[in-house]
Design a protein around this motif. Sequence first.
Motif: not given
Length: 320
Positions: A26, A308-309, A311-312, A315
């Motif tokens: 990650e 969260d979005i 971080r997604k 990635l």
Amino acid sequence: METQTLNKHDFKKYLLEKLPDSRQEELIFWKKGIPLPIDLIYRIFDQRGELLKKYLDHLSSVSLYSYSTKIEDSNYELEINNLPSSENKKYRHKLEDQFDKYYLKSKISNLTNVLAERLFVVEYNFSKDNYFSALCHEGRKYKRFYLPQIIKQSIKNYDPEILHIVGISNGDMFGNIVADELGVYRSGFSDAFATIFNKLLDFILEGTTEKQISASTASKIKISQVQEPEELYLKLNSGQIEDGSLWEPKYTEAKSTFILNSKHPYFEFINNKTGIEVLIDIVSQSALIESETIRDSTSKILETYRQDISRKLRLIAEKN
């Protein structure tokens, strides 16, 4: 001439390919057992202008000191083996005198200007203060100074005797310098930083063997971006959504995906917009909803969703 743009993502891929004891999980880059936030890898690349200037400063300094010591002192090899050292702070006047007396005579600029061009460091200038600062660095000595083969050849053409004393072991001198530049505790990351910086030198030198690349200034970085067509890496699923939303999640073929509402006015509207314009629209309206939310519980849910979005998406960027 074909132009190749250096970028931090390609550098990270280069590290993973060339270092057998490295891996990425990650947002963590592992070098042996040392975990490095991936942002530290990117900072080394982004601050390569400053780091490469320091590299050239040290190369210029040891070369000039070598030149002057061979004239002034019979203990030439012993003197060089003790460099650099914070003990030199006591000899500022002597070192400044050396610079004034020998810099032009030594013709070191003939060596470092060639290397600065090869490393695409523009606006490189070696000063009296740079000389003093480099020789007063407290850390590993010049015998552990990493010298790629291309740089060794340039030094050999200038003064082959230096290669009997400088760059003859380990090659881990610059780890402390990178740690200091990034403001990171030396002991925790120095060895990993040394390896990564050495590979940065290799990455740039290999990438400039036959192609022109973007330049980095000795203070800030200038990267000339090459526009490339975007790849459509997500399959577009469109259809009609009953509640009128622009999209909704969908579970298909044992995995989570999505469906876009082809009847939503914005879906038709974005045909005339660029990717960044679409992103601005979505982010600005999302920010407006979050900032106008009154209930703390709802606000916390939206804040968590935003994190969260983000971080997604980060990635996704790491995988491409």
